[in-house]
Each structure stands twice: as structure tokens, then as C-alpha cells.
Motif scaffolding. Structure first.
Motif, mmCIF file in Angstrom:
data_model
loop_
_atom_site.group_PDB
_atom_site.id
_atom_site.type_symbol
_atom_site.label_atom_id
_atom_site.label_comp_id
_atom_site.label_asym_id
_atom_site.label_seq_id
_atom_site.Cartn_x
_atom_site.Cartn_y
_atom_site.Cartn_z
ATOM 1 N N LYS A 19 37.296 40.342 48.320
ATOM 2 C CA LYS A 19 37.973 41.444 46.928
ATOM 3 C C LYS A 19 38.777 40.420 46.308
ATOM 4 O O LYS A 19 40.129 39.783 46.274
ATOM 5 C CB LYS A 19 38.132 41.936 48.351
ATOM 6 C CG LYS A 19 39.334 42.598 48.667
ATOM 7 C CD LYS A 19 40.517 43.857 49.015
ATOM 8 C CE LYS A 19 41.032 43.889 49.235
ATOM 9 N NZ LYS A 19 41.688 44.431 50.528
ATOM 10 N N SER A 20 38.011 41.435 45.187
ATOM 11 C CA SER A 20 39.097 41.008 43.703
ATOM 12 C C SER A 20 40.646 41.704 43.812
ATOM 13 O O SER A 20 39.891 43.038 44.033
ATOM 14 C CB SER A 20 38.794 41.178 42.483
ATOM 15 O OG SER A 20 37.843 39.985 42.486
ATOM 16 N N SER A 51 40.684 36.922 40.073
ATOM 17 C CA SER A 51 39.458 37.077 39.108
ATOM 18 C C SER A 51 39.271 38.696 39.555
ATOM 19 O O SER A 51 39.699 39.412 39.752
ATOM 20 C CB SER A 51 38.008 36.693 40.021
ATOM 21 O OG SER A 51 38.277 35.214 40.786
ATOM 22 N N TYR A 52 38.524 38.928 38.519
ATOM 23 C CA TYR A 52 37.078 40.159 38.154
ATOM 24 C C TYR A 52 36.542 40.565 39.471
ATOM 25 O O TYR A 52 36.136 40.219 40.056
ATOM 26 C CB TYR A 52 37.433 40.712 36.934
ATOM 27 C CG TYR A 52 38.661 40.540 36.034
ATOM 28 C CD1 TYR A 52 39.302 41.572 36.547
ATOM 29 C CD2 TYR A 52 38.904 39.652 35.773
ATOM 30 C CE1 TYR A 52 40.827 41.030 35.562
ATOM 31 C CE2 TYR A 52 39.982 39.178 34.779
ATOM 32 C CZ TYR A 52 41.378 40.013 34.955
ATOM 33 O OH TYR A 52 42.316 40.060 33.895
ATOM 34 N N LYS A 61 36.070 31.091 41.634
ATOM 35 C CA LYS A 61 34.918 30.642 41.992
ATOM 36 C C LYS A 61 34.847 29.654 43.313
ATOM 37 O O LYS A 61 34.251 29.195 44.149
ATOM 38 C CB LYS A 61 34.010 30.124 41.455
ATOM 39 C CG LYS A 61 34.064 29.618 40.103
ATOM 40 C CD LYS A 61 33.197 28.872 38.944
ATOM 41 C CE LYS A 61 34.072 28.378 38.307
ATOM 42 N NZ LYS A 61 33.563 28.430 36.667
ATOM 43 N N GLU A 62 35.311 28.345 43.277
ATOM 44 C CA GLU A 62 35.468 27.168 43.670
ATOM 45 C C GLU A 62 36.179 27.473 44.967
ATOM 46 O O GLU A 62 35.926 27.014 45.836
ATOM 47 C CB GLU A 62 37.059 26.274 42.915
ATOM 48 C CG GLU A 62 36.529 25.745 42.643
ATOM 49 C CD GLU A 62 36.334 26.143 40.813
ATOM 50 O OE1 GLU A 62 37.238 27.607 40.494
ATOM 51 O OE2 GLU A 62 35.250 26.009 39.485
ATOM 52 N N GLN A 63 36.738 28.491 45.000
ATOM 53 C CA GLN A 63 37.442 29.028 46.239
ATOM 54 C C GLN A 63 36.785 29.692 47.187
ATOM 55 O O GLN A 63 36.152 29.764 48.026
ATOM 56 C CB GLN A 63 38.740 30.203 46.647
ATOM 57 C CG GLN A 63 39.241 30.850 47.838
ATOM 58 C CD GLN A 63 40.136 31.693 48.286
ATOM 59 O OE1 GLN A 63 41.026 31.530 46.682
ATOM 60 N NE2 GLN A 63 40.844 31.993 48.829
ATOM 61 N N ASP A 67 34.980 28.315 51.180
ATOM 62 C CA ASP A 67 35.641 29.377 52.043
ATOM 63 C C ASP A 67 34.375 29.646 52.597
ATOM 64 O O ASP A 67 33.727 29.821 53.669
ATOM 65 C CB ASP A 67 36.317 30.601 51.584
ATOM 66 C CG ASP A 67 37.509 30.520 51.354
ATOM 67 O OD1 ASP A 67 38.263 28.799 51.323
ATOM 68 O OD2 ASP A 67 38.321 31.533 51.147
ATOM 69 N N SER A 68 33.041 30.243 51.122
ATOM 70 C CA SER A 68 31.976 29.707 52.668
ATOM 71 C C SER A 68 30.994 28.879 53.113
ATOM 72 O O SER A 68 30.751 28.995 53.808
ATOM 73 C CB SER A 68 30.854 30.454 51.022
ATOM 74 O OG SER A 68 31.463 31.744 50.752
#
Length: 82
Positions: A19-20, A51-52, A61-63, A67-68
Motif C-alpha cells: 500500500k502506498s 509511490s502513488y 517499483k524496485e522495492q 520484496d515479491s
């Protein structure tokens, strides 16, 4: 979120939620509710600070990718359906 509350207890796969902090489309409380009410106890929420709404294309996006990847690696071989 009409149908969502009724199906959450039946989710039995590991969940990694993002969540942002600055999401102007989805309320932070919605993400909290989803994570708290998923049936399986293997769940984690990551709060994105930079992020939004479309975070996968934004500053974090890199995080999200990192994490994924770690989440999938952690659950492979444990019989979990991802």
C-alpha cells in the motif's frame, strides 16, 4: 469492496500486500482490512513511502520487485500455492 469481505476468509495462499502512503484512489484502511481478514496467517503488508496508486510503475517499483521475489522464494517448496 462489496464482495471482498465475504471472500477474504477463504483465501488460503500466502499474501504479500503493498500500500502506498500517498494513494489517492484506495484508502489505506482498505488494504489494512484486507490483510487483517485474509484466512491464512501467512501474510505481510509493505508500506510504500514514495509511490502513488500505480506503485509498480512509480518510485518504489524496485522495492516491489525485490520484496515479491523474496516472498516467492520463501514459499516455494513449502507446498504453498502462490
Amino acid at each position: 469492496m462489496e464482495i471482498t469481505p465475504s471472500i477474504l476468509p477463504y483465501i488460503y495462499c500466502p499474501v504479500l500486500g503493498f500500500k502506498s502512503v500517498k494513494d489517492h484512489v484506495v484508502l489505506p484502511e482498505d488494504t489494512d482490512y484486507i490483510i487483517e481478514n485474509i484466512g491464512l496467517k501467512i501474510k505481510k503488508m509493505v508500506v510504500l513511502q514514495n509511490s502513488y496508486h500505480v506503485a509498480s510503475m512509480d518510485n518504489d517499483k524496485e522495492q516491489i520487485v525485490k520484496d515479491s521475489y523474496h516472498c516467492v522464494q520463501q514459499h516455494i517448496g513449502q507446498g504453498a500455492v502462490i
